[in-house]
Design an enzyme around this catalytic site. Structure first.
Site, PDB file in Angstrom:
ATOM      1  N   LEU A 181       0.923  -1.125   0.048  1.00 50.88           N
ATOM      2  CA  LEU A 181       0.000  -0.205  -0.121  1.00 50.88           C
ATOM      3  C   LEU A 181       0.862   1.125  -0.133  1.00 50.88           C
ATOM      4  CD1 LEU A 181      -2.937  -1.003   2.737  1.00 50.88           C
ATOM      5  CD2 LEU A 181      -3.061  -0.917   0.186  1.00 50.88           C
ATOM      6  N   ASP A 182       0.336   2.308  -0.536  1.00 48.27           N
ATOM      7  CA  ASP A 182       1.175   3.415  -0.485  1.00 48.27           C
ATOM      8  C   ASP A 182       1.351   3.974   0.719  1.00 48.27           C
ATOM      9  OD1 ASP A 182       1.177   3.541  -3.329  1.00 48.27           O
ATOM     10  OD2 ASP A 182      -0.418   4.809  -3.332  1.00 48.27           O
ATOM     11  N   THR A 183       2.608   4.630   1.018  1.00 49.93           N
ATOM     12  CA  THR A 183       2.884   5.255   2.472  1.00 49.93           C
ATOM     13  C   THR A 183       1.652   5.643   3.143  1.00 49.93           C
ATOM     14  OG1 THR A 183       5.251   5.603   1.854  1.00 49.93           O
ATOM     15  CG2 THR A 183       4.460   6.388   3.741  1.00 49.93           C
ATOM     16  N   THR A 241      -1.570   5.282   2.519  1.00 51.41           N
ATOM     17  CA  THR A 241      -2.776   4.744   2.456  1.00 51.41           C
ATOM     18  C   THR A 241      -2.900   3.925   3.435  1.00 51.41           C
ATOM     19  OG1 THR A 241      -2.845   4.691  -0.073  1.00 51.41           O
ATOM     20  CG2 THR A 241      -4.317   3.073   0.970  1.00 51.41           C
ATOM     21  N   ARG A 278      -5.938   6.140  -6.993  1.00 50.86           N
ATOM     22  CA  ARG A 278      -5.577   7.560  -6.811  1.00 50.86           C
ATOM     23  C   ARG A 278      -5.635   8.248  -8.285  1.00 50.86           C
ATOM     24  NH1 ARG A 278      -0.254   7.574  -3.652  1.00 50.86           N
ATOM     25  NH2 ARG A 278      -0.505   9.872  -3.713  1.00 50.86           N
TER      26      ARG A 278
END
Length: 276
Positions: free
Chosen positions: A113-115, A117, A220
């Site tokens: 997961l993105d930092t 998110t 996103r």
């Protein structure tokens, strides 16, 4: 809660903890140090000493250092898999792995997961589970559901979005096209409107999202491409509205994972729903 870490280089104690506990403000870490709630090689330490390679660091983390702070937490675990609820300001490869590796020495991340998110991240706890889970993800036998708050109200309350994505790895950025292009890969995103409301006069929608394909930054970028960027998204979002609403982090959360048609030793996971 006590967490242990092993230093793998020469670095100051505070710098080490800042790197490994990025989701906790440094002021809170300094407070724990001043209270003697940090040990180095089993000895209480109140000074910002220089760590050596191989030093063991233990820090006591109360349920909340402040009302706004959260820690990664285990939401499901068995002999094969580990599911963790990831907070913002936390990446998978470094922060999550380091946070849990003392308790689960063999953990291997299955996806990312993105930092900023939040939500469910899945780990395998042995080689067999690792390869079976990677295969299941590739064959789309694992369904991930997200929730996001986006700017604007969508005309269709439920729809499937189709597009094409090109990844710029060097700049950690992706571009979206509505039509096929060279070097662009197909993306498919399903959404459903859960709620519509307003914040300070701005129309906001809460969406349930299901990425049929799993490309980098897909949700996103895809939502921004159709004119409904995620609140707080500083890369693909609306910077002026984010500033106006004092938003710094994307309002995107991985809320559930469900397993289907699992094989071999992971058959017991069939139809299991893990929620965060």
């Amino acid at each position: 809660m006590k967490k242990k870490f092993i230093s793998k280089k020469e670095v100051s104690l505070l710098e080490f903890l800042k790197e490994n506990l990025a989701f906790i403000p440094i002021a809170s870490i300094k407070k724990q140090l001043s209270l003697g709630e940090i040990k180095v090689n089993s000895k209480k330490e109140k000074r910002n000493i220089l760590l050596k390679n191989g030093d063991e660091i233990e820090i006591f983390l109360p349920k909340a250092l402040s009302k706004n702070e959260t820690y990664p937490k285990v939401i499901y675990a068995d002999e094969n898999i580990l599911a963790v609820d990831k907070p913002k300001l936390c990446d998978v490869e470094n922060h999550l792995v380091n946070f849990f590796v003392m308790d689960y020495p063999s953990l291997m991340p299955i996806h990312r997961l993105d930092t900023n998110t939040t939500g469910i991240v899945l780990f395998a706890l042995n080689e067999s589970a690792y390869h079976e889970l990677l295969k299941a993800f590739k064959e789309k036998r694992v369904q991930k559901i997200y929730e996001a708050k986006v700017f604007g109200h969508l005309k269709q309350k439920k729809a499937t979005l189709n597009g094409y994505l090109k990844k710029d790895a060097q700049n950690s950025f992706v571009k979206i096209s509505s039509n096929p292009k060279s070097d662009y890969k197909e993306i498919i995103t399903e959404y459903e409107v859960l709620e519509e409301f307003e914040i300070k006069g701005e129309k906001i929608t809460c969406l349930k999202l299901s990425p049929i394909t799993g490309r980098t930054h897909q949700l996103r970028a895809h939502l921004a491409h159709i004119g409904h960027p995620i609140l707080g998204d500083m890369k693909y979002g609306n910077s002026s509205l984010n500033k106006q609403l004092s938003l710094k982090y994307q309002q995107l959360r991985a809320v559930s994972i469900t397993f289907f048609e699992m094989e071999s030793s992971l058959k017991y996971l069939n139809n299991l729903l893990i929620s965060a």
